[in-house]
Design a protein around this motif. Structure first.
Motif, PDB file in Angstrom:
ATOM      1  N   GLU A  29      23.111 -68.430  -0.059  1.00 18.11           N
ATOM      2  CA  GLU A  29      24.169 -69.452  -0.058  1.00 18.11           C
ATOM      3  C   GLU A  29      25.548 -68.867  -0.370  1.00 18.11           C
ATOM      4  N   ASP A  30      25.617 -67.602  -0.847  1.00 15.57           N
ATOM      5  CA  ASP A  30      26.894 -66.932  -1.093  1.00 15.57           C
ATOM      6  C   ASP A  30      27.495 -66.348   0.188  1.00 15.57           C
ATOM      7  N   VAL A  31      26.692 -66.273   1.237  1.00 20.13           N
ATOM      8  CA  VAL A  31      27.090 -65.617   2.480  1.00 20.13           C
ATOM      9  C   VAL A  31      27.755 -66.622   3.410  1.00 20.13           C
ATOM     10  N   TYR A  32      28.860 -66.199   4.041  1.00 24.30           N
ATOM     11  CA  TYR A  32      29.515 -67.059   5.025  1.00 24.30           C
ATOM     12  C   TYR A  32      28.525 -67.413   6.128  1.00 24.30           C
ATOM     13  N   GLU A  33      28.597 -68.640   6.576  1.00 27.18           N
ATOM     14  CA  GLU A  33      27.616 -69.155   7.533  1.00 27.18           C
ATOM     15  C   GLU A  33      27.481 -68.283   8.777  1.00 27.18           C
ATOM     16  N   HIS A  34      28.601 -67.800   9.316  1.00 28.76           N
ATOM     17  CA  HIS A  34      28.535 -67.014  10.550  1.00 28.76           C
ATOM     18  C   HIS A  34      27.971 -65.601  10.333  1.00 28.76           C
ATOM     19  N   LEU A  35      27.732 -65.210   9.075  1.00 31.21           N
ATOM     20  CA  LEU A  35      27.156 -63.899   8.782  1.00 31.21           C
ATOM     21  C   LEU A  35      25.737 -63.976   8.225  1.00 31.21           C
ATOM     22  N   GLU A  36      25.173 -65.164   8.211  1.00 26.70           N
ATOM     23  CA  GLU A  36      23.827 -65.328   7.651  1.00 26.70           C
ATOM     24  C   GLU A  36      22.777 -64.506   8.385  1.00 26.70           C
ATOM     25  N   MET A  37      22.874 -64.422   9.696  1.00 27.94           N
ATOM     26  CA  MET A  37      21.896 -63.656  10.472  1.00 27.94           C
ATOM     27  C   MET A  37      21.982 -62.173  10.100  1.00 27.94           C
ATOM     28  N   LEU A  38      23.194 -61.648   9.965  1.00 27.95           N
ATOM     29  CA  LEU A  38      23.363 -60.257   9.554  1.00 27.95           C
ATOM     30  C   LEU A  38      22.728 -60.031   8.189  1.00 27.95           C
ATOM     31  N   TYR A  39      22.983 -60.934   7.277  1.00 30.86           N
ATOM     32  CA  TYR A  39      22.415 -60.854   5.928  1.00 30.86           C
ATOM     33  C   TYR A  39      20.887 -60.831   5.987  1.00 30.86           C
ATOM     34  N   GLU A  40      20.306 -61.677   6.801  1.00 32.18           N
ATOM     35  CA  GLU A  40      18.850 -61.739   6.904  1.00 32.18           C
ATOM     36  C   GLU A  40      18.268 -60.467   7.526  1.00 32.18           C
ATOM     37  N   ILE A  41      18.996 -59.870   8.451  1.00 31.98           N
ATOM     38  CA  ILE A  41      18.509 -58.664   9.123  1.00 31.98           C
ATOM     39  C   ILE A  41      18.559 -57.451   8.193  1.00 31.98           C
ATOM     40  N   VAL A  42      19.687 -57.269   7.493  1.00 22.40           N
ATOM     41  CA  VAL A  42      19.877 -56.040   6.714  1.00 22.40           C
ATOM     42  C   VAL A  42      19.536 -56.178   5.240  1.00 22.40           C
ATOM     43  N   GLY A  43      19.438 -57.392   4.731  1.00 23.34           N
ATOM     44  CA  GLY A  43      19.146 -57.586   3.313  1.00 23.34           C
ATOM     45  C   GLY A  43      20.404 -57.543   2.456  1.00 23.34           C
ATOM     46  N   ASP A  44      20.259 -57.914   1.194  1.00 25.15           N
ATOM     47  CA  ASP A  44      21.443 -58.088   0.348  1.00 25.15           C
ATOM     48  C   ASP A  44      22.158 -56.777   0.016  1.00 25.15           C
ATOM     49  N   GLU A  45      21.444 -55.683  -0.241  1.00 26.10           N
ATOM     50  CA  GLU A  45      22.107 -54.424  -0.588  1.00 26.10           C
ATOM     51  C   GLU A  45      22.909 -53.864   0.577  1.00 26.10           C
TER      52      GLU A  45
END
Length: 83
Positions: free
Chosen positions: A6-22
């Motif tokens: 929920e801290d991630v901008y909506e348009h970058l959620e897919m990137l976050y899910e692919i690469v992980g938080d670190e």
């Protein structure tokens, strides 16, 4: 530092899910605030594909390679010539 989805901008959620938080935080640290162009998958693999085609070309198998790679014989001819 730990972030949540929920801290991630909506348009970058897919990137976050692919690469992980670190890795996401690493990307943000390096490229945050800049315009980052990400090439298409097809453009990214083009050089590797062309090397593979040149390696597999035996002088007479253009039609077979064209069918396998979904390309025209003329395109393959240009690739094996090095154009």
């Amino acid at each position: 530092m730990k972030i949540r989805k929920e801290d991630v901008y909506e348009h970058l959620e897919m990137l976050y899910e692919i690469v992980g938080d670190e890795k996401y935080l690493e990307i943000i640290r390096m490229y945050g605030g800049s315009n980052l162009y990400i090439p298409t998958y097809k453009a990214t693999i083009r050089n590797s594909r062309n090397r593979e085609i040149r390696k597999r070309y035996n002088g007479v198998n253009l039609s077979l390679l064209a069918a396998e790679y979904g390309m025209s014989v003329n395109n393959l001819r240009n690739i094996v010539k090095g154009d």
